[in-house]
Motif scaffolding. Sequence first.
Motif, PDB file in Angstrom:
ATOM      1  N   ILE A   1     -20.134 -62.410  -0.051  1.00  0.00           N
ATOM      2  CA  ILE A   1     -19.715 -61.450   0.969  1.00  0.00           C
ATOM      3  C   ILE A   1     -20.937 -61.020   1.776  1.00  0.00           C
ATOM      4  CG2 ILE A   1     -18.686 -59.178   1.378  1.00  0.00           C
ATOM      5  CD1 ILE A   1     -17.110 -59.597  -1.236  1.00  0.00           C
ATOM      6  N   LEU A   2     -20.856 -61.145   3.084  1.00  0.00           N
ATOM      7  CA  LEU A   2     -21.979 -60.816   3.958  1.00  0.00           C
ATOM      8  C   LEU A   2     -21.992 -59.336   4.295  1.00  0.00           C
ATOM      9  CD1 LEU A   2     -21.763 -63.817   6.476  1.00  0.00           C
ATOM     10  CD2 LEU A   2     -23.193 -63.614   4.423  1.00  0.00           C
ATOM     11  N   PRO A   3     -23.142 -58.795   4.659  1.00  0.00           N
ATOM     12  CA  PRO A   3     -23.204 -57.400   5.090  1.00  0.00           C
ATOM     13  C   PRO A   3     -22.220 -57.149   6.233  1.00  0.00           C
ATOM     14  CG  PRO A   3     -25.413 -58.277   4.818  1.00  0.00           C
ATOM     15  CD  PRO A   3     -24.484 -59.436   4.673  1.00  0.00           C
ATOM     16  N   GLY A   4     -21.428 -56.091   6.090  1.00  0.00           N
ATOM     17  CA  GLY A   4     -20.416 -55.771   7.086  1.00  0.00           C
ATOM     18  C   GLY A   4     -19.042 -56.291   6.731  1.00  0.00           C
ATOM     19  N   GLU A   5     -18.965 -57.310   5.859  1.00  0.00           N
ATOM     20  CA  GLU A   5     -17.668 -57.778   5.354  1.00  0.00           C
ATOM     21  C   GLU A   5     -17.233 -56.904   4.190  1.00  0.00           C
ATOM     22  OE1 GLU A   5     -18.084 -62.564   6.337  1.00  0.00           O
ATOM     23  OE2 GLU A   5     -18.249 -61.873   4.261  1.00  0.00           O
ATOM     24  N   ILE A   6     -15.944 -56.727   4.016  1.00  0.00           N
ATOM     25  CA  ILE A   6     -15.405 -55.943   2.902  1.00  0.00           C
ATOM     26  C   ILE A   6     -14.996 -56.855   1.761  1.00  0.00           C
ATOM     27  CG2 ILE A   6     -13.559 -54.355   2.201  1.00  0.00           C
ATOM     28  CD1 ILE A   6     -13.586 -53.322   5.130  1.00  0.00           C
ATOM     29  N   ALA A   7     -14.305 -57.948   2.079  1.00  0.00           N
ATOM     30  CA  ALA A   7     -13.880 -58.915   1.064  1.00  0.00           C
ATOM     31  C   ALA A   7     -13.585 -60.230   1.760  1.00  0.00           C
ATOM     32  CB  ALA A   7     -12.650 -58.421   0.314  1.00  0.00           C
ATOM     33  N   ARG A   8     -13.556 -61.311   0.976  1.00  0.00           N
ATOM     34  CA  ARG A   8     -13.153 -62.619   1.473  1.00  0.00           C
ATOM     35  C   ARG A   8     -11.906 -63.046   0.704  1.00  0.00           C
ATOM     36  NH1 ARG A   8     -18.135 -66.604   3.257  1.00  0.00           N
ATOM     37  NH2 ARG A   8     -18.862 -65.250   4.953  1.00  0.00           N
ATOM     38  N   PRO A   9     -10.717 -62.827   1.288  1.00  0.00           N
ATOM     39  CA  PRO A   9      -9.469 -63.113   0.560  1.00  0.00           C
ATOM     40  C   PRO A   9      -9.405 -64.561   0.083  1.00  0.00           C
ATOM     41  CG  PRO A   9      -9.016 -61.828   2.534  1.00  0.00           C
ATOM     42  CD  PRO A   9     -10.452 -62.231   2.610  1.00  0.00           C
ATOM     43  N   GLU A  10      -9.032 -64.722  -1.182  1.00  0.00           N
ATOM     44  CA  GLU A  10      -9.106 -66.028  -1.838  1.00  0.00           C
ATOM     45  C   GLU A  10      -8.233 -67.074  -1.147  1.00  0.00           C
ATOM     46  OE1 GLU A  10      -8.182 -67.980  -6.242  1.00  0.00           O
ATOM     47  OE2 GLU A  10      -8.383 -65.807  -6.018  1.00  0.00           O
ATOM     48  N   ARG A  11      -6.977 -66.731  -0.849  1.00  0.00           N
ATOM     49  CA  ARG A  11      -6.072 -67.723  -0.249  1.00  0.00           C
ATOM     50  C   ARG A  11      -6.512 -68.082   1.176  1.00  0.00           C
ATOM     51  NH1 ARG A  11      -1.107 -69.999  -0.984  1.00  0.00           N
ATOM     52  NH2 ARG A  11       0.193 -70.349   0.854  1.00  0.00           N
ATOM     53  N   LEU A  12      -6.962 -67.097   1.916  1.00  0.00           N
ATOM     54  CA  LEU A  12      -7.450 -67.361   3.267  1.00  0.00           C
ATOM     55  C   LEU A  12      -8.664 -68.285   3.231  1.00  0.00           C
ATOM     56  CD1 LEU A  12      -7.511 -66.879   6.326  1.00  0.00           C
ATOM     57  CD2 LEU A  12      -8.846 -64.792   5.876  1.00  0.00           C
ATOM     58  N   MET A  13      -9.595 -68.013   2.327  1.00  0.00           N
ATOM     59  CA  MET A  13     -10.784 -68.860   2.223  1.00  0.00           C
ATOM     60  C   MET A  13     -10.405 -70.285   1.814  1.00  0.00           C
ATOM     61  SD  MET A  13     -13.269 -67.024   3.217  1.00  0.00           S
ATOM     62  CE  MET A  13     -14.463 -68.321   2.915  1.00  0.00           C
ATOM     63  N   ALA A  14      -9.431 -70.415   0.916  1.00  0.00           N
ATOM     64  CA  ALA A  14      -8.992 -71.756   0.502  1.00  0.00           C
ATOM     65  C   ALA A  14      -8.407 -72.522   1.678  1.00  0.00           C
ATOM     66  CB  ALA A  14      -7.960 -71.636  -0.622  1.00  0.00           C
ATOM     67  N   ALA A  15      -7.637 -71.830   2.516  1.00  0.00           N
ATOM     68  CA  ALA A  15      -7.049 -72.477   3.695  1.00  0.00           C
ATOM     69  C   ALA A  15      -8.127 -72.872   4.693  1.00  0.00           C
ATOM     70  CB  ALA A  15      -6.026 -71.554   4.347  1.00  0.00           C
ATOM     71  N   MET A  16      -9.111 -72.002   4.895  1.00  0.00           N
ATOM     72  CA  MET A  16     -10.217 -72.326   5.802  1.00  0.00           C
ATOM     73  C   MET A  16     -10.978 -73.541   5.300  1.00  0.00           C
ATOM     74  SD  MET A  16     -11.494 -68.413   6.515  1.00  0.00           S
ATOM     75  CE  MET A  16     -12.951 -68.820   7.498  1.00  0.00           C
ATOM     76  N   ARG A  17     -11.255 -73.577   4.016  1.00  0.00           N
ATOM     77  CA  ARG A  17     -11.982 -74.726   3.458  1.00  0.00           C
ATOM     78  C   ARG A  17     -11.145 -75.999   3.581  1.00  0.00           C
ATOM     79  NH1 ARG A  17     -12.935 -70.885  -1.355  1.00  0.00           N
ATOM     80  NH2 ARG A  17     -14.871 -69.813  -0.769  1.00  0.00           N
ATOM     81  N   HIS A  18      -9.842 -75.889   3.376  1.00  0.00           N
ATOM     82  CA  HIS A  18      -8.967 -77.055   3.497  1.00  0.00           C
ATOM     83  C   HIS A  18      -9.030 -77.621   4.913  1.00  0.00           C
ATOM     84  CE1 HIS A  18      -5.461 -79.577   2.446  1.00  0.00           C
ATOM     85  NE2 HIS A  18      -5.074 -79.371   3.695  1.00  0.00           N
ATOM     86  N   GLY A  19      -9.100 -76.744   5.889  1.00  0.00           N
ATOM     87  CA  GLY A  19      -9.138 -77.181   7.278  1.00  0.00           C
ATOM     88  C   GLY A  19     -10.486 -77.698   7.734  1.00  0.00           C
ATOM     89  N   VAL A  20     -11.543 -77.365   7.008  1.00  0.00           N
ATOM     90  CA  VAL A  20     -12.904 -77.718   7.431  1.00  0.00           C
ATOM     91  C   VAL A  20     -13.525 -78.787   6.540  1.00  0.00           C
ATOM     92  CG1 VAL A  20     -15.254 -76.837   7.708  1.00  0.00           C
ATOM     93  CG2 VAL A  20     -13.319 -75.473   8.490  1.00  0.00           C
ATOM     94  N   LEU A  21     -13.354 -78.660   5.239  1.00  0.00           N
ATOM     95  CA  LEU A  21     -14.057 -79.528   4.288  1.00  0.00           C
ATOM     96  C   LEU A  21     -13.174 -80.696   3.866  1.00  0.00           C
ATOM     97  CD1 LEU A  21     -15.669 -76.698   2.126  1.00  0.00           C
ATOM     98  CD2 LEU A  21     -16.708 -77.978   4.022  1.00  0.00           C
TER      99      LEU A  21
END
Length: 305
Positions: free
Chosen positions: A32-52
């Motif tokens: 989690i970067l400064p200024g972020e509150i959380a990185r939602p697990e399902r959202l991150m999985a979808a982002m990775r699916h679309g990029v990686l």
Amino acid sequence: MDKTVDLPFETALARRALAVEASLRDLLGDRILPGEIARPERLMAAMRHGVLNGGKRLRPFLVMETAALFGADGEAALRVAAALECVHCYSLIHDDLPSMDNDDLRRGEPTVHRAFDEATAILAGDSLLTFAFDVIADPVTALSASTRAALVLGLARAAGLGGMAGGQALDLEAERKKPGEAGIITLQAMKTGALIRFACEAGAIIADAAPPERERLAEFGSAIGLAFQLADDLLDLTSDAETMGKATGKDAAAGKATLAALHGGNWARQQLVGLVEQAQSLLEPFGERAELLKAAALFIAERRN
């Protein structure tokens, strides 16, 4: 077309792709970067699916190679390249949506809205677009504030209403009202060409190159951007889903106008030869330093997927 540079180019492209992939995995990690509150697990999985999920990473390659022409900072160029790939992948996620092109496959894998759901796919695309500007603006991208601002502005113009997003709007409109040749060229210069043009210009911005050099590389990007779309149109007409990793023949089925459909395959192939020659001639002032970029123009015109 001279093919003697194919092997070293493909090796260089693969090397750059590995570096970009590693950068993207790090950027899309759980930290989690400064200024972020959380990185939602399902959202991150979808982002990775679309990029990686593979891909040639051609746009990042162009950023890094144009920056390398001037001996610019490699790590900063890598971060800008990864940011641009986030924008490109966001556009693919949204293009694949049922309300857009309604595709089930991307790079041989289920599209994000199929692997997850439509709402998550929309949010994944939104997040990747926003995150790209985060990466460039972050002081960790070790460039001057003015250079980072110029990159943010350039990417915003290329990706937004006067660039890629506007081009997608024109593309959807073209299903209802077929444009003529000039309209198709404008549409394609926006939807596909704008990000490729920015990728080539970005290297000059990173290096703080002189305006004539920056414009020359932007013109190179415009030429190979048109070649990329023309080759894509040909592949949509002639290739198959297994080779392409996505559905083919959809432009014709949707009634979309393309230059290849308008003038025929032979005309399109002749145009590709001319575009490669034009692109390569723009690089002549850079001498041997530009050999990989010249090879990139050839690769774009002759690609098979």
